[in-house]
Scaffold this active site. Structure first.
Site, PDB file in Angstrom:
ATOM      1  N   ASP A  99       0.864  -1.179   0.000  1.00 53.67           N
ATOM      2  CA  ASP A  99       0.000   0.000   0.000  1.00 53.67           C
ATOM      3  C   ASP A  99       0.903   1.233   0.000  1.00 53.67           C
ATOM      4  O   ASP A  99       1.789   1.343   0.847  1.00 53.67           O
ATOM      5  CB  ASP A  99      -0.860  -0.017   1.270  1.00 53.67           C
ATOM      6  CG  ASP A  99      -2.260   0.491   1.029  1.00 53.67           C
ATOM      7  OD1 ASP A  99      -2.377   1.590   0.465  1.00 53.67           O
ATOM      8  OD2 ASP A  99      -3.213  -0.187   1.412  1.00 53.67           O
ATOM      9  N   ASP A 201      -2.982   4.788  -2.295  1.00 54.66           N
ATOM     10  CA  ASP A 201      -4.046   5.326  -1.450  1.00 54.66           C
ATOM     11  C   ASP A 201      -4.487   6.727  -1.893  1.00 54.66           C
ATOM     12  O   ASP A 201      -3.639   7.605  -2.113  1.00 54.66           O
ATOM     13  CB  ASP A 201      -3.505   5.389  -0.015  1.00 54.66           C
ATOM     14  CG  ASP A 201      -4.561   5.719   1.003  1.00 54.66           C
ATOM     15  OD1 ASP A 201      -5.496   4.930   1.159  1.00 54.66           O
ATOM     16  OD2 ASP A 201      -4.445   6.795   1.657  1.00 54.66           O
ATOM     17  N   GLU A 256      -6.263   3.874  -5.975  1.00 57.38           N
ATOM     18  CA  GLU A 256      -7.508   4.030  -5.212  1.00 57.38           C
ATOM     19  C   GLU A 256      -7.970   5.439  -5.529  1.00 57.38           C
ATOM     20  O   GLU A 256      -7.376   6.421  -5.075  1.00 57.38           O
ATOM     21  CB  GLU A 256      -7.303   3.859  -3.715  1.00 57.38           C
ATOM     22  CG  GLU A 256      -8.655   3.774  -3.004  1.00 57.38           C
ATOM     23  CD  GLU A 256      -8.718   4.445  -1.645  1.00 57.38           C
ATOM     24  OE1 GLU A 256      -9.663   4.156  -0.901  1.00 57.38           O
ATOM     25  OE2 GLU A 256      -7.857   5.291  -1.315  1.00 57.38           O
ATOM     26  N   HIS A 323     -11.363  -3.228   3.326  1.00 60.24           N
ATOM     27  CA  HIS A 323     -11.233  -2.828   4.731  1.00 60.24           C
ATOM     28  C   HIS A 323     -11.969  -1.533   5.054  1.00 60.24           C
ATOM     29  O   HIS A 323     -12.020  -1.138   6.209  1.00 60.24           O
ATOM     30  CB  HIS A 323      -9.747  -2.672   5.061  1.00 60.24           C
ATOM     31  CG  HIS A 323      -9.132  -1.534   4.300  1.00 60.24           C
ATOM     32  ND1 HIS A 323      -8.977  -1.568   2.925  1.00 60.24           N
ATOM     33  CD2 HIS A 323      -8.697  -0.316   4.693  1.00 60.24           C
ATOM     34  CE1 HIS A 323      -8.448  -0.424   2.523  1.00 60.24           C
ATOM     35  NE2 HIS A 323      -8.268   0.353   3.569  1.00 60.24           N
ATOM     36  N   ASP A 324     -12.481  -0.837   4.045  1.00 58.77           N
ATOM     37  CA  ASP A 324     -13.211   0.416   4.284  1.00 58.77           C
ATOM     38  C   ASP A 324     -14.715   0.241   4.146  1.00 58.77           C
ATOM     39  O   ASP A 324     -15.467   1.206   4.309  1.00 58.77           O
ATOM     40  CB  ASP A 324     -12.784   1.482   3.261  1.00 58.77           C
ATOM     41  CG  ASP A 324     -11.385   2.001   3.513  1.00 58.77           C
ATOM     42  OD1 ASP A 324     -10.926   1.954   4.668  1.00 58.77           O
ATOM     43  OD2 ASP A 324     -10.745   2.453   2.544  1.00 58.77           O
TER      44      ASP A 324
HETATM   45  C1  NOJ Z   1      -8.195   5.097   2.004  1.00 58.20           C
HETATM   46  C2  NOJ Z   1      -7.879   3.960   2.920  1.00 58.20           C
HETATM   47  O1  NOJ Z   1      -8.352   2.765   2.348  1.00 58.20           O
HETATM   48  C3  NOJ Z   1      -8.536   4.279   4.245  1.00 58.20           C
HETATM   49  O2  NOJ Z   1      -8.528   3.185   5.108  1.00 58.20           O
HETATM   50  C4  NOJ Z   1      -7.838   5.492   4.835  1.00 58.20           C
HETATM   51  O3  NOJ Z   1      -8.514   5.893   5.999  1.00 58.20           O
HETATM   52  C5  NOJ Z   1      -7.843   6.667   3.847  1.00 58.20           C
HETATM   53  N1  NOJ Z   1      -7.539   6.276   2.517  1.00 58.20           N
HETATM   54  C6  NOJ Z   1      -6.829   7.697   4.262  1.00 58.20           C
HETATM   55  O4  NOJ Z   1      -5.538   7.225   4.071  1.00 58.20           O
END
Ligand code: NOJ
Length: 542
Positions: A99, A201, A256, A323-324
């Site tokens: 990541d 990210d 992302e 995970h989000d």
């Molecule tokens: C996306 C990540 O997947 C998330 O978990 C994170 O809180 C935010 N970006 C900030 O880095």
């Protein structure tokens, strides 16, 4: 014809290291734990692992606040463990994707600490600015993605710094060429170690075109018009490609890309900025920003979004959970047919065009935690911010908890359920960093070592996909049916594969013209001319 790349052929497994497998009994997953499960991952058939951040970090946002990009957090092990993981994975034909979190660092990163000295060159690594009204108010009206102002005042500096996420995540200033240099050194460091690439990210927000006041009134993320997918952002990504990836053919870059649109999506792909990117549209489907007005999941809307992207992009990074996000079975199912739903979603994800991402636990149909009642249990920094505001506004706690429940990221972060033993076999500790979902005694990987389980379904389907040119390369054509019946055809060199999904709890007639094919896999044991609740089949058409 150019040889297909790894990422074009095989699925990727996402591991949230903190919750995957704990090897030393401290209640926290670690790298040795992952190593001990590599055979399980190989047997699933995936060929790449994307690891959520394992770097040194104060863990305010669970590792998305990096304090040192070239070292491993002691909770997870050491750099030797990381090297071993890369090696052991390669022995099994599995590649590791890291990541890359470079919109921001941790406020405990040495760059940020040094940046507090106005005379230090690091001062310009971040957005330090004087505030409005004699420095008493933030420099602009932007809000953080986690709600509240996007600026924090530091008295010892006499200035404010920008943070689009938590205040422990100061944004890097990408106008400064030194930042690009540093990030390229991080990328090279990891590629030289043998990692296969990066999931980048929130990478489409890194370039802030200006710091003007925003005119939008969004509840969160105000200011986006000045930093989402700006020309400067494209330029930076192209520079990274030119400097590094154009010379390293065998690697992957995954974006992302928050709120990405199709125009920018095409640019990312066509201009070599990424090999693929994540969309968010289908993840908003059931989210409501009105605490009193929940939004119901509608399969039709969901599938329409997926189809549109499939049709308009040459390649997609496909995912239904991570995970989000909350667990997809709980979100998109009816709470009754969990196994059927898990398999239907697996079939959808694994037969679309693009690279499928399977998030740990998705392959056994893990579900959300039961409803959170106590704030004390919550670890998600984004939710904690909202609960704080709710408390200050005297918003009834019951409503606040219900509101945050729809996007609480802890749901997907509970420990992996390996077996029926203590803590689901995740850890021998007395307590784990997040509670194990109490359904582990029946819902676990070991219990699914049998024909007909969700895990068995995933293994079989992935094995088929790994050998199927049609699923890897075929064209995509959606079919139009009524109600909750959906279908699409993948076609390559005369072979036609149909995915047909009854995305609802009522029986539906199988369209007559598709009755004749050979069923390759299905989530019900016997075929027939009726699709039962959440029935899904992959059919080779004759
Ligand atoms: C996306 C990540 O997947 C998330 O978990 C994170 O809180 C935010 N970006 C900030 O880095």
């Amino acid at each position: 014809m150019a040889k297909k790349k790894y990422w074009q052929q095989f699925p990727i497994y996402q591991i949230y290291p903190r919750s995957f497998c704990d090897s030393n009994g401290d209640g926290i997953g670690d790298l040795q734990g992952i190593i001990s499960k590599l055979d399980y991952i190989r047997d699933l058939g995936v060929k790449m692992i994307w690891l959520n951040p394992v770097y040194k970090s104060p863990l305010d946002d669970m590792g998305y606040d990096v304090a040192d990009y070239k070292s491993i957090h002691p909770d997870y092990g050491s750099m030797e463990d990381m090297d071993l993981l890369i090696q052991e994975a390669r022995k099994r034909d599995i590649r590791i994707i890291m990541d890359l979190v470079v919109n921001h660092t941790s406020d405990e990163h040495e760059w940020f600490i040094k940046s507090k000295d106005k005379n230090s060159p690091y001062h310009d690594y971040y957005y330090w600015r004087k505030g409005k009204n004699n420095n008493t108010e933030p420099p602009n009206n932007w809000t953080s993605m986690f709600t509240g102002p996007a600026w924090e005042y530091v008295p010892e500096v006499g200035e404010w710094y920008l943070h689009l996420y938590s205040k422990k995540q100061p944004d890097l200033d990408w106008h400064n060429p030194k930042v690009l240099e540093e990030v390229e050194s991080i990328i090279t460091f990891w590629l030289d170690k043998g990692v296969y690439g990066f999931r980048c990210d929130v990478i489409n927000q890194i370039y802030k075109e200006s710091l003007e006041d925003s005119k939008t009134h969004a509840m969160s993320g105000r200011g986006m018009e000045f930093y989402l997918m700006k020309e400067g952002n494209h330029k930076i990504l192209k520079a990274i490609y030119e400097d590094i990836f154009s010379k390293r053919e065998d690697a992957v870059m995954i974006g992302e890309t928050f709120n990405v649109d199709k125009e920018n999506g095409l640019r990312f792909l066509n201009e070599h900025e990424f090999d693929m990117f994540f969309i968010f549209d289908h993840m908003y489907i059931d989210k409501s920003y009105n605490p009193f007005w929940p939004r119901r999941f509608k399969a039709k809307k969901f599938m329409d979004i997926i189809y549109q992207w499939q049709l308009e992009m040459p390649w997609m990074a496909n995912y239904l959970e991570n995970h989000d996000q909350r667990r997809s079975v709980t979100r998109f199912g009816d709470g009754i047919h969990n196994e059927e739903v898990a398999k239907l979603l697996g079939l959808l994800n694994l037969t679309l065009r693009g690279t499928p991402f399977v998030y740990q636990g998705e392959e056994i149909g893990m579900t959300d935690l039961p409803y959170y009642e106590m704030r004390e249990q919550c670890k998600d920094v984004a939710v904690l911010y909202i609960l704080d505001i709710a408390k200050r506004l005297h918003f009834p706690n019951r409503f606040a908890l219900k509101f945050v429940n729809q996007f609480n990221r802890d749901h997907a972060r509970t420990p992996m359920q390996w077996d029926e033993s203590k803590n689901g076999g995740f850890s021998s500790a007395e307590t784990t960093w997040l509670p194990v979902n109490p359904n582990y005694q029946t819902l676990n990987a070991k219990a699914q070592e049998k024909e007909g389980s969700v895990l068995d379904f995933y293994r079989k389907l992935i094995a088929y996909r790994n050998g199927s040119k049609t699923l890897q390369e075929g064209s995509f054509k959606p079919l139009k049916f009524k109600g909750n019946l959906f279908g699409f055809i993948r076609e390559c060199e005369g072979e036609r594969l149909l995915s047909i999904l009854n995305f609802g709890k009522k029986n539906v007639k199988m369209p007559a013209e598709y009755l004749k094919g050979e069923t390759i896999i299905s989530n019900y044991p016997d075929g027939g001319d009726t699709l039962r609740p959440y029935e899904a089949r992959l059919i080779k058409l004759s």
